[in-house]
Design a protein around this motif. Structure first.
Motif, mmCIF file in Angstrom:
data_model
loop_
_atom_site.group_PDB
_atom_site.id
_atom_site.type_symbol
_atom_site.label_atom_id
_atom_site.label_comp_id
_atom_site.label_asym_id
_atom_site.label_seq_id
_atom_site.Cartn_x
_atom_site.Cartn_y
_atom_site.Cartn_z
ATOM 1 N N GLU A 1 9.319 -47.018 -18.114
ATOM 2 C CA GLU A 1 8.605 -48.142 -18.727
ATOM 3 C C GLU A 1 9.096 -49.473 -18.154
ATOM 4 O OE1 GLU A 1 7.330 -48.183 -23.114
ATOM 5 O OE2 GLU A 1 9.091 -49.470 -23.094
ATOM 6 N N LYS B 1 4.014 -43.046 -20.666
ATOM 7 C CA LYS B 1 3.301 -42.509 -21.836
ATOM 8 C C LYS B 1 3.530 -41.010 -21.969
ATOM 9 C CE LYS B 1 -0.513 -45.879 -21.962
ATOM 10 N NZ LYS B 1 -1.975 -46.066 -21.744
ATOM 11 N N PHE C 1 0.596 -52.082 -22.135
ATOM 12 C CA PHE C 1 -0.556 -51.216 -22.406
ATOM 13 C C PHE C 1 -1.863 -52.002 -22.319
ATOM 14 C CE2 PHE C 1 2.310 -48.455 -25.300
ATOM 15 C CZ PHE C 1 2.751 -47.746 -24.192
#
Length: 412
Positions: free
Chosen positions: A288, A328, A354
Motif C-alpha cells: 500500500e 487490496k 482508492f
C-alpha cells in the motif's frame, strides 16, 4: 510461540482460540500476560518486608489488569471504545508504577537478579515461558507497554459517531493523537533493544519466546513508525497547504519503514495463523505504501514538459495502480487468516488512494497515449527518490529506582 523454559497448559485449562479479533487497523501479535509470582516465598529473608509487599501489590495489579485487557482484546464486538481506552491507560500506568520498584532487583547484583522465576503466557497460543532473571521481566514489561500503546492506537482509529448527523468517522484529532502513541510504542521497544537485551547473556536470549526476539522487537518498533508516517500522510492529504512534494516524501519514507520491517522480522511460526497473519499485515502495508509513493511520484513527474518525464509519469502511475490492486488482495487475505478480522471503512491515505489512483492513472495514460506512441510510453517504473527517515522513536529511558530502595534497611 514460546521456547526455552516454555510449556502449554492442559488442554482443559486453555482459552479457546478467538474466531475473530474484530476491526483491525493496527495489528499486534497478541498480548503477553504475566502469571502470578510469590515474591514472599522467593525473597523472604533477603529483602525488607516493605519492598516485598510493594512488589507483590504492584505486580498483582498488573496481572489482574493485563488479564482483563487480554480478555477484552479478544472480544471483537466490544462497543465501549472509550472505556477500552481508559482501561489501556490504566494498565500502562500500572506498568509504569511497577518498573521503578522491579528494577531494584536488577540493581542489587546477581544475588537478587535470579531469585524469582517470572512466568508470562502468550495470548495467542497460551504457551508459557518461565525464566529466573529480572531482566526477562523488565523486557516483558516494556513489550507489554508497547503493545498497550498499539491497542490504544487501534481504538483511536476505529470510526466513531459524533452525533452530528454525519456517518461514523475517524477524526483529525484522533489521527494526530495516534502519531504520538505510535512514537511512544516505538520508544519502549527501542529501550528494550538498546538497554535491556544487552544485559541478558546470549544463552538466555536464545530461550526467549519469538515475541521478544530482537528482530521482532525491532520490526514492531519500525511498524509503529511506519503507521505514524501513514497518519502524517493522511493528514497532509487533507491539508490544502501540503504540497505534492511533501506528500511524495512522506509516502517514500513510509515505503522505507515497511521495507525495513520486512527485513527485520524473524521467521514466525505460521502453523497457528498468528505468524502468517502478522506477515500478511506487513506485506499489505508495504505494498500500500508503494502504491502511494508511485502515485505521488508519478504526479510530480507529470509536471515535467518532456516526453521522457511524461513516459516515466505514466509508468509510475501504472505501477501505483498495480500495487493498489495487490494491496487490496493482500488485505483481504490478512483479514481472512485466522483469527479473522474486519477492516473498518477506509480513511486517510487508503481512502484517498482508492478514490484517486484508478481514475488518475487511466485518464493520464489515455491522454499521453494520444500524444505519444504506446511503445515509448510503457516502461519499467522509475526508481523512487530516496529520503532520510524523519520519524524516530520517542526517547525513553528506564526510570530511576523507587525511593524505597534508597533506605538503609532494604535487606534484613
Amino acid at each position: 510461540m514460546g521456547c526455552g523454559a516454555s510449556s502449554h497448559k492442559d488442554a482443559g485449562a486453555r482459552r479457546r482460540r478467538p474466531g475473530s479479533v474484530g476491526d483491525v487497523v493496527v495489528f499486534l501479535p497478541g498480548l503477553r500476560v504475566p502469571r502470578a509470582v510469590d515474591f514472599a516465598q522467593a525473597l523472604g529473608g533477603c529483602l525488607a518486608r516493605a519492598i516485598v509487599e510493594r512488589l507483590s501489590a504492584l505486580r498483582s495489579r498488573v496481572v489482574e489488569m493485563a488479564m482483563q485487557e487480554s480478555a477484552a482484546a479478544l472480544k471483537p464486538r466490544r462497543k465501549a471504545a472509550a472505556r477500552h481506552g481508559s482501561s489501556t491507560a490504566n494498565l500502562l500506568q500500572a506498568l509504569e508504577d511497577y518498573l521503578p520498584v522491579l528494577l531494584g532487583l536488577a540493581q542489587q547484583g546477581s544475588v537478587l537478579r535470579h531469585k524469582v522465576q517470572f512466568t508470562w503466557s502468550n495470548q495467542e497460543d497460551n504457551a508459557e515461558t518461565a525464566i529466573s532473571d529480572v531482566w526477562y521481566e523488565v523486557l516483558s514489561v516494556l513489550h507489554l507497554m508497547a503493545m498497550v500503546c498499539l491497542l490504544q492506537a487501534n481504538t483511536l482509529l476505529l470510526p466513531r459517531s459524533y452525533g452530528d448527523g454525519y456517518a461514523p468517522r475517524v477524526s483529525e484529532e484522533s489521527r494526530r493523537a495516534t502519531v504520538d502513541v505510535f512514537l511512544k510504542a516505538a520508544g519502549y521497544l527501542d529501550c528494550a533493544i538498546r538497554h535491556v537485551l544487552p544485559k541478558m547473556p546470549l544463552e538466555l536470549r536464545r530461550q526467549l519466546p519469538v515475541d521478544l526476539a530482537e528482530g521482532n522487537l525491532k520490526a514492531l518498533s519500525l511498524q509503529a513508525l511506519g503507521q505514524g508516517v501513514d497518519m502524517q500522510l493522511g493528514l497532509a492529504i487533507d491539508s490544502p497547504k501540503a504540497t505534492l512534494a511533501v506528500k511524495r516524501r512522506l509516502a517514500c519514507e513510509m515505503v522505507k519503514y515497511w521495507q525495513q520491517v520486512q527485513e527485520s522480522i524473524p521467521e514466525l511460526p505460521v502453523s497457528d495463523g498468528w505468524g502468517k497473519k502478522h506477515r500478511l499485515f506487513v506485506k499489505w502495508k508495504y505494498v500500500e505504501a508503494k502504491a502511494a509513493a508511485y502515485y505521488f511520484h508519478g504526479l510530480i513527474l507529470d509536471e515535467g514538459n518532456t516526453e521522457k518525464s511524461h513516459g516515466m509519469a505514466i509508468a509510475a502511475l501504472q505501477a501505483s495502480e498495480e500495487f493498489l490492486k495487490e494491496s487490496k488482495m493482500v488485505s483481504e487475505a490478512f483479514h481472512a487468516t485466522p483469527p479473522t478480522s474486519r477492516s473498518p471503512n477506509a480513511f486517510g491515505t487508503a481512502k484517498y488512494l482508492f478514490d484517486k489512483i484508478p481514475r488518475d492513472a487511466s485518464s493520464k495514460v489515455r491522454i499521453k497515449q494520444d500524444l505519444y506512441t504506446q511503445e515509448k510510453v510503457i516502461g519499467a517504473p522509475p526508481p523512487l527518490p530516496d529520503f532520510a527517515l524523519a520519524l524516530t522513536p520517542e526517547d525513553y529511558d528506564l526510570p530511576p529506582l523507587d525511593p524505597l530502595w534508597n533506605k538503609e534497611d532494604t535487606h534484613h
